[in-house]
Design a protein around this motif. Structure first.
Motif, PDB file in Angstrom:
ATOM      1  N   VAL A  40       0.837  -1.207   0.000  1.00 58.51           N
ATOM      2  CA  VAL A  40       0.000   0.000   0.000  1.00 58.51           C
ATOM      3  C   VAL A  40       0.867   1.251   0.000  1.00 58.51           C
ATOM      4  CG1 VAL A  40      -1.664   1.328   1.358  1.00 58.51           C
ATOM      5  CG2 VAL A  40      -1.978  -1.134   1.056  1.00 58.51           C
ATOM      6  N   LYS A  41       1.919   1.249   0.778  1.00 60.81           N
ATOM      7  CA  LYS A  41       2.795   2.414   0.833  1.00 60.81           C
ATOM      8  C   LYS A  41       3.512   2.621  -0.501  1.00 60.81           C
ATOM      9  CE  LYS A  41       6.571   4.446   3.527  1.00 60.81           C
ATOM     10  NZ  LYS A  41       7.485   4.251   4.679  1.00 60.81           N
ATOM     11  N   PRO A  46       2.602   7.200   1.911  1.00 61.33           N
ATOM     12  CA  PRO A  46       2.344   7.110   3.364  1.00 61.33           C
ATOM     13  C   PRO A  46       0.903   7.469   3.727  1.00 61.33           C
ATOM     14  CG  PRO A  46       4.421   8.221   2.940  1.00 61.33           C
ATOM     15  CD  PRO A  46       3.755   8.074   1.609  1.00 61.33           C
ATOM     16  N   ASP A  47       0.304   8.432   2.984  1.00 60.92           N
ATOM     17  CA  ASP A  47      -1.067   8.818   3.297  1.00 60.92           C
ATOM     18  C   ASP A  47      -2.027   7.663   3.080  1.00 60.92           C
ATOM     19  OD1 ASP A  47      -0.206  11.320   3.966  1.00 60.92           O
ATOM     20  OD2 ASP A  47      -0.720  12.232   2.029  1.00 60.92           O
ATOM     21  N   ALA A  48      -1.703   6.809   2.108  1.00 55.59           N
ATOM     22  CA  ALA A  48      -2.570   5.663   1.834  1.00 55.59           C
ATOM     23  C   ALA A  48      -2.578   4.699   3.016  1.00 55.59           C
ATOM     24  CB  ALA A  48      -2.115   4.951   0.566  1.00 55.59           C
ATOM     25  N   VAL A  49      -1.440   4.570   3.697  1.00 59.89           N
ATOM     26  CA  VAL A  49      -1.379   3.701   4.869  1.00 59.89           C
ATOM     27  C   VAL A  49      -2.268   4.261   5.980  1.00 59.89           C
ATOM     28  CG1 VAL A  49       0.130   2.763   6.666  1.00 59.89           C
ATOM     29  CG2 VAL A  49       0.930   2.892   4.293  1.00 59.89           C
ATOM     30  N   LEU A  52      -5.752   3.585   5.054  1.00 61.01           N
ATOM     31  CA  LEU A  52      -6.013   2.159   5.199  1.00 61.01           C
ATOM     32  C   LEU A  52      -6.428   1.820   6.632  1.00 61.01           C
ATOM     33  CD1 LEU A  52      -5.720  -0.839   4.132  1.00 61.01           C
ATOM     34  CD2 LEU A  52      -3.389  -0.738   5.009  1.00 61.01           C
ATOM     35  N   LEU A  53      -5.680   2.326   7.611  1.00 54.83           N
ATOM     36  CA  LEU A  53      -5.988   2.029   9.011  1.00 54.83           C
ATOM     37  C   LEU A  53      -7.315   2.647   9.427  1.00 54.83           C
ATOM     38  CD1 LEU A  53      -2.463   2.487  10.670  1.00 54.83           C
ATOM     39  CD2 LEU A  53      -3.527   0.414   9.789  1.00 54.83           C
ATOM     40  N   GLU A  54      -7.577   3.869   8.946  1.00 49.79           N
ATOM     41  CA  GLU A  54      -8.847   4.516   9.274  1.00 49.79           C
ATOM     42  C   GLU A  54     -10.019   3.754   8.687  1.00 49.79           C
ATOM     43  OE1 GLU A  54      -8.408   8.438   7.785  1.00 49.79           O
ATOM     44  OE2 GLU A  54      -7.183   9.165   9.470  1.00 49.79           O
ATOM     45  N   CYS A  55      -9.877   3.344   7.439  1.00 45.80           N
ATOM     46  CA  CYS A  55     -10.959   2.640   6.754  1.00 45.80           C
ATOM     47  C   CYS A  55     -11.193   1.255   7.371  1.00 45.80           C
ATOM     48  CB  CYS A  55     -10.623   2.509   5.266  1.00 45.80           C
ATOM     49  SG  CYS A  55     -11.937   1.733   4.286  1.00 45.80           S
ATOM     50  N   ALA A  56     -10.119   0.588   7.774  1.00 42.41           N
ATOM     51  CA  ALA A  56     -10.257  -0.749   8.355  1.00 42.41           C
ATOM     52  C   ALA A  56     -10.823  -0.704   9.773  1.00 42.41           C
ATOM     53  CB  ALA A  56      -8.897  -1.450   8.367  1.00 42.41           C
ATOM     54  N   ALA A  83     -10.131  -2.834   3.195  1.00 45.10           N
ATOM     55  CA  ALA A  83      -9.745  -1.421   3.191  1.00 45.10           C
ATOM     56  C   ALA A  83      -8.713  -1.139   2.104  1.00 45.10           C
ATOM     57  CB  ALA A  83      -9.191  -1.039   4.562  1.00 45.10           C
ATOM     58  N   ALA A  84      -7.782  -2.077   1.870  1.00 38.68           N
ATOM     59  CA  ALA A  84      -6.767  -1.884   0.824  1.00 38.68           C
ATOM     60  C   ALA A  84      -7.423  -1.813  -0.553  1.00 38.68           C
ATOM     61  CB  ALA A  84      -5.756  -3.025   0.875  1.00 38.68           C
TER      62      ALA A  84
END
Length: 718
Positions: A40-41, A46-49, A52-56, A83-84
């Motif tokens: 993902v990174k 880095p923003d995608a990571v 990802l955590l927020e969405c998951a 989320a990914a």
């Protein structure tokens, strides 16, 4: 396959269904989550990571998810996969994540193990074992293999909901197997999810023959990946060694050993059992095993038992010592792979070196602390004013110097023939009260008889002690005691003890423990000798050597104390008396008879006064009595009559009866008069009484405030 070890290990690491609550179920290896975050990174930044955590909506941090030694729940895994897909906007992203795993630089140890198998076909045959290193919620089965293809079935366990994304990820991983040997990525030629509506997914992967590839292409990729894996494995070991050596806390080091063992050998559970350096219960740390089962397995590990084929076990040993054992534990014997023992052993060697260093540093700190405690003990004993203070200082120092759970000092009372507790350290209030109230007598305690006769230290254990001692130990909550006699110049002074609660005592109590206890005991004996000498000197300075009564110095101190502490309305009186005809006794019977007379007079006066009164010999044949706490000044008359009555019976001197009389004077303190005033008034009253021999009552003088004289009455001579 040994049934019992396998059964116990399997129960320890296999859980059914998903777990809720703050504790993550150990169902998904951190290698999977780390590979996902890496992908993902790389493709979203880095923003995608962060997205990802927020969405998951998972509680784990990015740092935790990137830790290959960690394990997470199946639910967390599926949420991250979903989320990914959303964050990167690619419905096939999980297949791509799986296909990129070999290039992400993860799971170096597994890559080296698989590389050693020699061909993709051999890897697929062992793939069910490798799959168990990444998940505990599904089981892989290889249905068939050829030189260029393999068909696999993935069976999802009961209690888990099927995820198509998870299947995509597994298929992507399968295509990377040929890359291990420098071949092009494999191709999925068929795939079917939930065959027949069940919980099994089947797919087939094919790859190119090795002989069809140019030689350079065939070898370079494999060599590069193997070299990268070796470098990665080396970095992992170096990083683990740095972390271990950099910590100075034993508990932290043991936790790190278990955590980093997950990177050395991928397994759902790890167990470390280390023998405690100072004795006592073993130090146990585990991951993926319930605490109660970990304790049982740890005892078996340290006992040299075989945990069965489901566990890979190595010694944590250096050239200096065997610290314990480390195990990677699988749900079933089929999950472990060849060469894992060598990899785990290499890591255990780093762990042993770190423990060597830590124990050496810890030992140095302990010795420095003990040396400091001994020095502090010497200073504290030098400042201790009396026996009780010395006993308290020694008891408090023993746990710091010896390393025991609790300690005590008991002193021998020759007058009662018993050992009495004088101080204790680290005992709860109730047991401490029992200890102080329970003297030990030789007739009840064989251990005390041995200490009195041999004057040698004795190790006392609750299992083989006398009933009296066993009962006392049970009340105090201790099981092991080292008792050291305190002996000075052949005189038995008492006993110093170091004690431990159940399971805390070192294996060897007669070695270093006894040496340190003797060091404290020697200081304690010297301090007690000094205190008793000081008490003797102090007693001689304040008491009459002939009669043992307080002398003029101590009499004055006590009179001042009584005057300053007298309650409002209470009166303090002084009675002064000397012997009539004492000179004649000396002249006729000799000075020895005169001395005996003085001793008998002292004994009679002690018997006549109240417990709160003080009788003293001031000089020659002069005696004085302090009478505190009188409610009425006239009460002094009754006490004076009692003193006069002491001389009604003749004294027995040199084999004959001798009638001896006394002259008595009394003065009662009134506001404004001093101690010196009171003594002068009593002395003057006594001389008036001596001059008035016909009176039946002793002369009683009361002086007004500040006066030197007082009211005079007729006096008598008894």
């Amino acid at each position: 396959m040994p049934g019992e070890p396998h059964t116990r290990v399997e129960r320890a690491v296999t859980g059914g269904g998903e777990q809720s609550g703050p504790v993550e179920a150990r169902e998904t290896s951190g290698v999977t989550t780390a590979g996902l975050l890496t992908y993902v990174k790389a493709h979203g930044g880095p923003d995608a990571v962060v997205r990802l955590l927020e969405c998951a909506g998972v509680s784990a941090t990015a740092e935790a998810l990137a830790d290959q030694s960690r394990w997470f729940s199946y639910r967390t895994r599926v949420r991250l996969f979903s989320a990914a897909t959303e964050v990167l906007g690619d419905p096939d992203v999980m297949f791509r994540v799986g296909a990129a795993a070999m290039r992400s630089g993860l799971a170096h140890s597994l890559l080296l193990v698989l590389r050693a198998l020699g061909s993709p076909r051999q890897v697929f045959r062992r793939l069910p074992r490798a799959a168990a290193k990444f998940t505990t919620v599904s089981t892989m089965e290889i249905l068939e293999t050829t030189a260029t293809s393999a068909k696999a079935a993935l069976h999802l366990h009961e209690g888990y909901e099927h995820s198509a994304l998870d299947c995509d990820y597994a298929r992507g991983l399968a295509t990377t197997v040929p890359e291990i040997f420098g071949l092009p990525t494999g191709v999925i030629t068929s795939a079917e999810c939930r065959v027949g509506g069940g919980r099994t997914c089947i797919y087939e992967v094919t790859w190119e023959r090795r002989s069809r590839l140019p030689r350079r292409r065939r070898t370079d990729g494999a060599a590069d990946r193997e070299l990268a894996a070796l470098r990665g494995q080396l970095r992992t070991l170096q990083s683990a060694a740095t972390e271990l050596v950099g910590s100075d806390d034993l508990d932290s080091v043991l936790r790190q050993i278990v955590a980093r063992a997950g990177e050395a050998v991928l397994a759902p559970a790890h167990l470390l059992a280390v023998a405690a350096p100072g004795g006592g219960p073993p130090l146990v740390h585990s991951a993926g095993i319930p605490d109660d089962q970990a304790e049982v397995l740890a005892r078996r590990l340290l006992g040299g038992e075989d945990l069965g084929p489901a566990a890979v076990v190595v010694d944590v040993a250096s050239a200096r010592r065997l610290h314990g054992r480390l195990a990677a534990v699988y749900p079933s014997p089929e999950a472990s792979m060849d060469d894992e023992q060598a990899m785990l052993a290499a890591y255990a060697g780093h762990a042993a070196a770190a423990l060597d260093l830590l124990f050496a540093l810890d030992g140095a700190r302990v010795e420095a602390s003990r040396a400091g405690a001994l020095l502090a003990l010497a200073h504290e004993l030098a400042a201790a004013a009396d026996v009780d203070a010395i006993c308290s200082v020694v008891a408090d120092a023993l746990p710091r110097v010896v390393g025991c759970s609790s300690a005590s000092v008991m002193l021998w009372d020759p007058s009662t023939g018993q050992l009495q507790a004088r101080s204790a350290a680290n005992l709860l209030r109730e047991p401490q009260g029992v200890f102080y109230e329970t003297p030990l007598r030789p007739e009840d305690t064989p251990e005390l008889v041995e200490l009195l006769t041999t004057r040698e230290p004795r190790i006392i254990r609750d299992a083989d002690s006398s009933p009296a001692v066993r009962g006392l130990l049970a009340q105090l909550g201790v099981t092991d005691v080292v008792a050291l006699p305190l002996v000075a110049d052949g005189t038995f002074l008492g006993v110093a003890t170091a004690s431990w609660e159940a399971g805390e005592a070192p294996e060897e109590l007669a070695g270093d423990v006894l040496v340190r206890l003797r060091g404290v005991g020697d200081q304690a004996t010297s301090a007690l000798q000094r205190a008793r000498l000081l008490e003797t000197v102090r007693h001689q300075a304040t008491h009459d050597a002939l009669t043992g009564l307080p002398n003029r110095v101590l009499f004055r101190e006590r009179l001042l104390a009584e005057l300053s502490s007298a309650a409002p309305g209470a009166h303090v009186s002084v009675l002064f008396c000397d012997l009539d005809g004492f000179k004649q006794i000396n002249d006729v019977l000799g000075h020895a008879a005169g001395d005996e007379l003085l001793r008998q007079v002292a004994a009679r006066l002690r018997a006549a006064i109240r417990p709160c009164d003080t009788v003293a010999r001031l000089s020659g044949d002069e005696f004085a009595v302090i009478l505190p706490g009188l409610d009425d000044p006239s009460d002094a008359q009754g006490l004076a009559d009692r003193v006069s009555g002491c001389f009604a019976e003749p004294f027995r001197l040199d084999g004959r009866d001798a009638a001896v009389g006394t002259s008595v004077g009394v003065a009662v303190h009134e506001a404004g008069s001093s101690a010196e005033d009171l003594l002068r008034q009593a002395d003057a009253a006594m001389y008036r009484h001596k001059q008035q021999k016909g009176s039946r009552a002793p002369h009683h003088a009361q002086a007004p405030a500040g006066s030197q004289g007082g009211r005079q009455e007729d006096g008598v001579s008894a």
